[in-house]
Design a protein around this motif. Sequence first.
Motif, PDB file in Angstrom:
ATOM      1  N   ASN A   1      -0.115   4.452  -0.495  1.00  0.00           N
ATOM      2  CA  ASN A   1      -0.899   5.226  -0.019  1.00  0.00           C
ATOM      3  C   ASN A   1      -2.271   5.094   1.001  1.00  0.00           C
ATOM      4  O   ASN A   1      -2.593   3.751   0.076  1.00  0.00           O
ATOM      5  N   ASN A   2      -2.533   5.690   0.479  1.00  0.00           N
ATOM      6  CA  ASN A   2      -3.715   5.278   1.749  1.00  0.00           C
ATOM      7  C   ASN A   2      -5.385   4.534   0.425  1.00  0.00           C
ATOM      8  O   ASN A   2      -6.132   4.245   0.911  1.00  0.00           O
ATOM      9  N   ASN A   3      -5.037   5.314  -0.632  1.00  0.00           N
ATOM     10  CA  ASN A   3      -6.017   5.368  -1.587  1.00  0.00           C
ATOM     11  C   ASN A   3      -5.480   4.358  -2.426  1.00  0.00           C
ATOM     12  O   ASN A   3      -6.389   3.611  -3.492  1.00  0.00           O
TER      13      ASN A   3
ATOM     14  N   THR B   1       6.485   8.015   4.472  1.00  0.00           N
ATOM     15  CA  THR B   1       5.196   7.577   5.257  1.00  0.00           C
ATOM     16  C   THR B   1       4.222   6.702   3.869  1.00  0.00           C
ATOM     17  O   THR B   1       3.038   6.047   4.278  1.00  0.00           O
ATOM     18  N   SER B   2       4.067   7.663   2.588  1.00  0.00           N
ATOM     19  CA  SER B   2       3.864   6.895   1.175  1.00  0.00           C
ATOM     20  C   SER B   2       3.882   8.172   0.531  1.00  0.00           C
ATOM     21  O   SER B   2       5.129   9.005   0.527  1.00  0.00           O
TER      22      SER B   2
ATOM     23  N   SER C   1       0.793  -1.322  -0.031  1.00  0.00           N
ATOM     24  CA  SER C   1       0.359  -0.168  -0.114  1.00  0.00           C
ATOM     25  C   SER C   1       0.867   1.174  -0.001  1.00  0.00           C
ATOM     26  O   SER C   1       1.238   2.083   1.261  1.00  0.00           O
TER      27      SER C   1
END
Length: 410
Positions: free
Chosen positions: A88-90, A123-124, A86
């Motif tokens: 990023n969050n999307n 983090t992303s 993942s």
Amino acid sequence: MNLWQRTKMAWKVIRNKATQVDENFSKWFRGGRSIFLSGNNSKLASNETIFAAVSRLSNSMATLPLKFFKEFSPVYTELSDLISNSPNNNMTSFDFIRILETHRNVHGNGYALKMYGRHYSVTSLVILDPTCVEPVVEQETGELWYEINGEKGRYYVHNLDMIHIKHIHTTQNGYKGISPIDVLRNTIDFDREVREFSLSQMEGGIHASFILKYAAHIGKEKKAEILENFKSFYKDNGGVLIQESGVEIDPITRNFIDTKVFEVEKITRTRVATVFNMPVSMLGETDGASYSSMEQMSLEFVTYTLLPIVRQYEQEFNRKLLTPQERQRGLYFKFNLSALLRGDTSTRGEFYFKMVRSGVFKPNEIRAWEELPPEVGGEKLYISGDLYPIDTPPSERKGVKASEQEVLGI
């Protein structure tokens, strides 16, 4: 250059530019806006050959396993989970790689911005619109930066904080990749015009179906009456016509699609495959293909098409997601291209058989590749009983018979 140094440099760039509102960035940066960004999405959506090429490349890259290694052994950290699962969050890793590769093949460039958390940890990775990003070089230091035109202003990001995947570029356009679709502009326009011309011919051919010949000259009113009777009779009798004396009815035979249209399609496929550096057989063109097996076709695709792309991704991730100290410890990201080169069942079985007998692969490694659970004893390397090191004494060779030992003086 660490984070603090890059932050100071960014403030210097912004401060220097703040006193020169009316000027452009020519004093501070080299390079200008590219003109090869307009209209690419519409061309991608309207040309199935280019869509197929972009889909093939982006899906192939997205399906390749990407792992984090330390000296040939996979390791699992927060960073490896970020890249492999993942970013990023999307998005999943599949979506992330596929969109980045699609941007590279449509616009010539794909950008992903590194987002940081506590202790300077990534983090992303957020994918940016490539039409809003411009690579620029700071004149004083020669450092590469990225100018981002956002909704709330203009931002500058150092090259170590941006993942940049691109096609080839020249010294004239700096660090910006050339869009393949812009290279194919003439091919796309020619293909579209040929299609439109063929469609207009086909529509005209549908309306003109018969030629009526009369032995005598008749007036306009009589022609209109005969034509109306002809159409009504044809409609009322299910397409059956009766040829009267003095009248000849000749059907018009037409090839609704000119054979030259297919020749144009072949030319288009060949040019698209050439620009995207992929085998034309991957786009449905079978004429001239001389592959004896699917394995050979996959080998050409991997060697000449995917390998340079994979190497670019790996070096971007290794340089910009790992510190020099981590690289010195033997940490690196790597795509697994072997998944595309496994061949058919017979070829794969023979390859595994040779590798196990030669002590190269462990049985459990092969079982893992075939998605089977490990077995006890399969974690060891084995070697065939009829193979020995060249310096092994004959007395230690179990396969030597007693009569042969006498001959050898044992």
